[in-house]
Enzyme design. Structure first.
Site, PDB file in Angstrom:
ATOM      1  N   ASN A  56     -10.581  -2.948  -6.654  1.00 36.65           N
ATOM      2  CA  ASN A  56      -9.740  -1.945  -7.329  1.00 36.65           C
ATOM      3  C   ASN A  56     -10.258  -1.533  -8.711  1.00 36.65           C
ATOM      4  O   ASN A  56      -9.816  -0.520  -9.262  1.00 36.65           O
ATOM      5  CB  ASN A  56      -8.284  -2.422  -7.439  1.00 36.65           C
ATOM      6  CG  ASN A  56      -7.522  -2.375  -6.130  1.00 36.65           C
ATOM      7  OD1 ASN A  56      -6.616  -3.164  -5.888  1.00 36.65           O
ATOM      8  ND2 ASN A  56      -7.876  -1.439  -5.248  1.00 36.65           N
ATOM      9  N   ARG A  87      -0.480   9.181 -10.045  1.00 40.25           N
ATOM     10  CA  ARG A  87      -0.473   7.960  -9.239  1.00 40.25           C
ATOM     11  C   ARG A  87       0.217   6.792  -9.956  1.00 40.25           C
ATOM     12  O   ARG A  87       0.843   5.944  -9.329  1.00 40.25           O
ATOM     13  CB  ARG A  87      -1.917   7.566  -8.905  1.00 40.25           C
ATOM     14  CG  ARG A  87      -2.649   8.556  -8.024  1.00 40.25           C
ATOM     15  CD  ARG A  87      -4.096   8.143  -7.841  1.00 40.25           C
ATOM     16  NE  ARG A  87      -4.204   6.787  -7.323  1.00 40.25           N
ATOM     17  CZ  ARG A  87      -4.112   6.473  -6.034  1.00 40.25           C
ATOM     18  NH1 ARG A  87      -3.950   7.413  -5.135  1.00 40.25           N
ATOM     19  NH2 ARG A  87      -4.214   5.219  -5.655  1.00 40.25           N
ATOM     20  N   ASP A 103       0.825  -1.202   0.000  1.00 37.51           N
ATOM     21  CA  ASP A 103       0.000   0.000   0.000  1.00 37.51           C
ATOM     22  C   ASP A 103       0.869   1.265   0.000  1.00 37.51           C
ATOM     23  O   ASP A 103       1.978   1.263   0.535  1.00 37.51           O
ATOM     24  CB  ASP A 103      -0.895  -0.035   1.246  1.00 37.51           C
ATOM     25  CG  ASP A 103      -2.062   0.931   1.150  1.00 37.51           C
ATOM     26  OD1 ASP A 103      -2.303   1.478   0.055  1.00 37.51           O
ATOM     27  OD2 ASP A 103      -2.739   1.139   2.170  1.00 37.51           O
TER      28      ASP A 103
HETATM   29  C1  FPP Z   1      -2.012   0.197  -3.252  1.00 41.24           C
HETATM   30  O1  FPP Z   1      -1.529   1.523  -3.255  1.00 41.24           O
HETATM   31  C2  FPP Z   1      -1.503  -0.503  -4.408  1.00 41.24           C
HETATM   32  C3  FPP Z   1      -2.259  -1.085  -5.386  1.00 41.24           C
HETATM   33  C4  FPP Z   1      -3.733  -1.082  -5.370  1.00 41.24           C
HETATM   34  C5  FPP Z   1      -1.639  -1.739  -6.539  1.00 41.24           C
HETATM   35  C6  FPP Z   1      -0.377  -2.453  -6.224  1.00 41.24           C
HETATM   36  C7  FPP Z   1       0.411  -2.491  -7.461  1.00 41.24           C
HETATM   37  C8  FPP Z   1       1.751  -2.534  -7.545  1.00 41.24           C
HETATM   38  C9  FPP Z   1       2.672  -2.675  -6.406  1.00 41.24           C
HETATM   39  C10 FPP Z   1       2.426  -2.428  -8.842  1.00 41.24           C
HETATM   40  C11 FPP Z   1       1.906  -3.262  -9.933  1.00 41.24           C
HETATM   41  C12 FPP Z   1       1.742  -4.676  -9.612  1.00 41.24           C
HETATM   42  C13 FPP Z   1       2.354  -5.681 -10.252  1.00 41.24           C
HETATM   43  C14 FPP Z   1       2.023  -7.085  -9.876  1.00 41.24           C
HETATM   44  C15 FPP Z   1       3.373  -5.482 -11.264  1.00 41.24           C
HETATM   45  P1  FPP Z   1      -2.573   2.694  -3.429  1.00 41.24           P
HETATM   46  O2  FPP Z   1      -2.639   3.022  -4.871  1.00 41.24           O
HETATM   47  O3  FPP Z   1      -3.867   2.322  -2.804  1.00 41.24           O
HETATM   48  O4  FPP Z   1      -1.839   3.832  -2.633  1.00 41.24           O
HETATM   49  P2  FPP Z   1      -2.520   4.971  -1.769  1.00 41.24           P
HETATM   50  O5  FPP Z   1      -3.209   4.277  -0.610  1.00 41.24           O
HETATM   51  O6  FPP Z   1      -1.354   5.785  -1.316  1.00 41.24           O
HETATM   52  O7  FPP Z   1      -3.453   5.707  -2.666  1.00 41.24           O
END
Ligand code: FPP
Length: 242
Positions: free
Chosen positions: A76, A41, A28
């Site tokens: 998501n 983002r 996260d």
């Molecule tokens: C949460 O951060 C992250 C995600 C919903 C996506 C995770 C994806 C990756 C680590 C990269 C791509 C994945 C692969 C398998 C290559 P958030 O976007 O919710 O962050 P925030 O809470 O700060 O908004």
């Protein structure tokens, strides 16, 4: 005055034993990492994907047998299309990376979740990486379009369609997306939130939790070490008495 050059202490490499064979990560904080830099983002996810490569390899180096990462949840899809598309593109690139590294890293890849809404091209690539890596020994589970409740409903529907009676915990566990591996010993969540967000609901029954304020794109092998040290300082009683 004499100055003695301090001898640098040899750094002790952590090698995990069977008490810690499975770590799961809720990655996260990508969005906040990008926002703090005034970037879209998507840049946070790009950096997050790089960090994932490094952390998964480091876990192998310290003898963690199974790594599970939460890449994309069933919820998501609510994000803007351009962000969803960017994550799917990163995933596609990650698959290419896995094809070139799975032999060296000795890693068997599993995608856990409902892959029905994915494009045919992505589904084919996932099927190929899974079959090509099936004979390797470590395990990497990538949770994609994954939801813990969805997984349980899927398992219960399988049991119902088999006409199974007197259902046991083992029967359920065998129908989860994680039937090929054990439950996580440790679940790490970055970026300050302290919740499961529909991740591994069944499997987390006796997992230890480690929360850190560090955002996923800043997460490093030293942070893994801190989580591992914290894990080993805990006593797991599984409802019993030590
Ligand atoms: C949460 O951060 C992250 C995600 C919903 C996506 C995770 C994806 C990756 C680590 C990269 C791509 C994945 C692969 C398998 C290559 P958030 O976007 O919710 O962050 P925030 O809470 O700060 O908004």
């Amino acid at each position: 005055m004499f100055l003695f050059k301090k001898k640098s202490k040899p750094v002790e490499k952590r090698i995990c034993d069977e008490r810690l064979s499975h770590i799961a990560f809720i990655m996260d904080g990508n969005g906040r990492w990008a926002k703090r830099r005034g970037l879209p983002r998507e840049y946070g996810h790009k950096k997050g994907a790089e960090v994932l490569r490094k952390i998964a390899r480091y876990c192998g180096d310290i003898n963690i047998k199974v790594v599970t990462v939460y890449a994309f949840s069933t919820e998501n899809w609510k994000r803007p299309k351009h962000e969803v598309d960017a994550i799917m593109e990163l995933l596609d690139e990650y698959l290419d990376f896995l094809f070139t590294t799975m032999e060296k890293d000795d890693v068997q890849v599993h995608f856990i979740g409902d892959n029905s809404p994915l494009t045919d091209a992505l589904k084919e690539k996932i099927a190929k990486v899974e079959s090509d890596s099936a004979h390797y020994h470590r395990i990497l589970n990538v949770a994609l379009n994954y939801g813990g409740r969805d997984e349980l409903v899927h398992a219960f529907n399988s049991l119902a369609s088999e006409g199974k009676k007197d259902i046991t915990e083992e029967d359920v566990a065998q129908r989860l997306y994680t039937a090929h591996c054990g439950d996580p010993d440790l679940i790490v969540r970055t970026a300050g939130e302290q919740r499961l967000s529909n991740f591994l609901l069944w499997q987390a029954a006796y997992s230890e939790f480690y929360f850190t304020d560090t955002l996923w794109p800043d997460f490093s092998p030293e942070d893994v070490d801190r989580a591992v040290d914290e894990f080993y300082s805990r006593t797991r009683r599984y409802g019993g008495i030590k």
